[in-house]
Design a protein around this motif. Sequence first.
Motif, short mmCIF file in Angstrom:
data_model
loop_
_atom_site.label_atom_id
_atom_site.label_comp_id
_atom_site.label_asym_id
_atom_site.label_seq_id
_atom_site.Cartn_x
_atom_site.Cartn_y
_atom_site.Cartn_z
N PHE A 6 0.86 -1.18 0.00
CA PHE A 6 0.00 0.00 0.00
C PHE A 6 0.89 1.23 0.00
CE2 PHE A 6 0.46 -1.33 4.46
CZ PHE A 6 0.82 -0.16 5.11
N LYS A 7 0.31 2.37 -0.27
CA LYS A 7 1.09 3.59 -0.45
C LYS A 7 1.12 4.43 0.82
CE LYS A 7 2.45 3.76 -4.83
NZ LYS A 7 3.87 3.91 -5.22
N LEU A 11 5.81 6.17 -1.32
CA LEU A 11 6.50 4.94 -0.93
C LEU A 11 5.58 3.74 -1.02
CD1 LEU A 11 8.53 5.95 2.27
CD2 LEU A 11 9.21 6.08 -0.14
N ASP A 12 6.13 2.63 -1.47
CA ASP A 12 5.43 1.35 -1.41
C ASP A 12 5.73 0.70 -0.07
OD1 ASP A 12 4.22 1.37 -3.95
OD2 ASP A 12 6.09 0.74 -4.89
N ILE A 13 4.69 0.46 0.72
CA ILE A 13 4.83 -0.19 2.02
C ILE A 13 4.48 -1.67 1.85
CG2 ILE A 13 4.09 -0.23 4.43
CD1 ILE A 13 5.63 2.30 3.60
N ALA A 14 5.44 -2.52 2.16
CA ALA A 14 5.25 -3.96 2.01
C ALA A 14 4.55 -4.53 3.23
CB ALA A 14 6.60 -4.65 1.83
N ALA A 15 3.61 -5.44 3.00
CA ALA A 15 2.84 -5.99 4.10
C ALA A 15 2.42 -7.42 3.80
CB ALA A 15 1.60 -5.13 4.37
N ASP A 16 2.15 -8.16 4.86
CA ASP A 16 1.55 -9.48 4.77
C ASP A 16 0.13 -9.38 5.30
OD1 ASP A 16 3.81 -10.70 3.74
OD2 ASP A 16 4.60 -11.24 5.71
N LEU A 17 -0.82 -9.86 4.52
CA LEU A 17 -2.22 -9.84 4.92
C LEU A 17 -2.58 -11.26 5.36
CD1 LEU A 17 -4.65 -7.83 4.95
CD2 LEU A 17 -5.35 -8.86 2.78
N HIS A 18 -2.70 -11.43 6.67
CA HIS A 18 -3.04 -12.73 7.25
C HIS A 18 -4.56 -12.86 7.28
CE1 HIS A 18 1.09 -13.63 8.69
NE2 HIS A 18 1.17 -12.31 8.75
N LEU A 19 -5.06 -13.95 6.71
CA LEU A 19 -6.50 -14.15 6.57
C LEU A 19 -6.97 -15.29 7.47
CD1 LEU A 19 -6.69 -13.90 2.69
CD2 LEU A 19 -7.25 -12.11 4.34
N PHE A 64 2.87 -4.97 8.58
CA PHE A 64 3.61 -4.23 7.56
C PHE A 64 5.04 -3.93 8.01
CE2 PHE A 64 1.76 -1.06 10.35
CZ PHE A 64 2.75 -0.09 10.48
N ASP A 65 5.90 -3.71 7.01
CA ASP A 65 7.25 -3.22 7.26
C ASP A 65 7.22 -1.69 7.23
OD1 ASP A 65 8.53 -5.65 7.51
OD2 ASP A 65 9.21 -5.73 5.43
N ALA A 66 7.83 -1.07 8.21
CA ALA A 66 7.91 0.39 8.23
C ALA A 66 8.57 0.92 6.97
CB ALA A 66 8.69 0.85 9.46
N GLY A 67 8.15 2.10 6.52
CA GLY A 67 8.83 2.75 5.42
C GLY A 67 10.31 2.95 5.72
N HIS A 68 11.14 2.83 4.69
CA HIS A 68 12.60 2.95 4.80
C HIS A 68 13.23 1.74 5.49
CE1 HIS A 68 12.70 7.25 3.51
NE2 HIS A 68 11.50 7.25 4.06
N GLN A 69 12.43 0.72 5.73
CA GLN A 69 12.92 -0.48 6.42
C GLN A 69 12.36 -1.73 5.75
OE1 GLN A 69 12.34 -0.32 10.72
NE2 GLN A 69 12.40 1.91 10.70
N ASP A 88 2.61 5.56 8.59
CA ASP A 88 2.40 4.22 8.04
C ASP A 88 1.10 3.60 8.56
OD1 ASP A 88 4.79 4.22 6.58
OD2 ASP A 88 5.92 3.17 8.14
N PHE A 89 0.78 3.83 9.83
CA PHE A 89 -0.43 3.27 10.42
C PHE A 89 -1.68 3.84 9.72
CE2 PHE A 89 2.63 2.42 13.68
CZ PHE A 89 2.16 1.35 14.42
N ARG A 90 -1.70 5.14 9.52
CA ARG A 90 -2.86 5.76 8.87
C ARG A 90 -3.04 5.21 7.45
NH1 ARG A 90 -0.26 10.47 11.09
NH2 ARG A 90 -1.23 11.08 13.05
N CYS A 91 -1.93 5.06 6.76
CA CYS A 91 -2.00 4.53 5.39
C CYS A 91 -2.41 3.06 5.38
CB CYS A 91 -0.66 4.73 4.70
SG CYS A 91 -0.22 6.47 4.48
#
Length: 307
Positions: A6-7, A11-19, A64-69, A88-91
């Motif tokens: 997500f943006k 920045l592209d913020i990488a995340a894992d969506l656990h279902l 999610f992984d924090a931006g810049h990390q 990052d949380f709001r996004c």
Amino acid sequence: MQTVTFKNKNLDIAADLHLPDDFDPSRRYPAIVSAHPIGSCKEQTSGGIYGKALAGQGYVVLAFDAGHQGASGGEPRYIEDPGLRVEDFRCAVDYLVTLDHVDEDRIGVLGICGGGGYAVTAAMTERRFKAVGTVAAVNYGRLMREGDLTPDSAIRTLDAIAAQRTAEARGAEPRVDDVLPSSPQMAEELGITGLDMVEATKYYRSPRGQQPHGVNRSLFSHAGPAIGYDAFHLAEQLLTQPLQIVVGGVPGEFGSYRDGFDLLDRARSAQKDLLVVPGQSHYDLYWKPEATQQALDALIPFYDKYL
């Protein structure tokens, strides 16, 4: 689990969506944003332990992984800036509310260690979070200011940051600090005896918790904003959501035990609770089944009630 991005601005913020195990895309689920500790990544405790467990209880969990990390975008790397982290949380919520299978009125947040402090800060101004959970939450600004525990340690650090930033502006190589020793053996050789430092090294620098992106590195020239940060600032006025705090009963030098009680005292929340997990330390709550299960035994009914 799905790998998503997500943006946060550009920045592209990488995340894992656990279902949930019985995931049905035609249903609408409560969701939780799960935030990793300082220097950690989504594959470690925020996603690999708590994210998986909460998904198993019927929640959609975005770790999610924090931006810049980690796997997220952002240059330069290894920035630990509270303002960037909180955005990052709001996004993350912006992303969740676009998913048809997420109930926008039932979104909560969970943060571990420094991620717990950021979760609290974010929830104060992000009203889409309906419930706030923390595990071994650390007020990162308080920790940074303490330094060597002398009155002027923060000022000396800020002076050093200023000098380093000037040097880098003039072309010097960036100073990137390895926050932890390279191995538990190296920690022993260096004479490190503090409980949290020893256990952090065992977690991040051994198969116990080691992951490629959980590097615990810090760009020194960009550390200034953290020194002026208070994760719980205005909690007495703005933190009104239900709050579940979990801390280990064995205090360490990083201070999550006392930060838990400080947060409990300061939060305006009418519904708030602190669980002290007896006999367990800060880092036990990252991975150790008998510690994490007790944390989950408090968090799951908490989220069930308020989400």
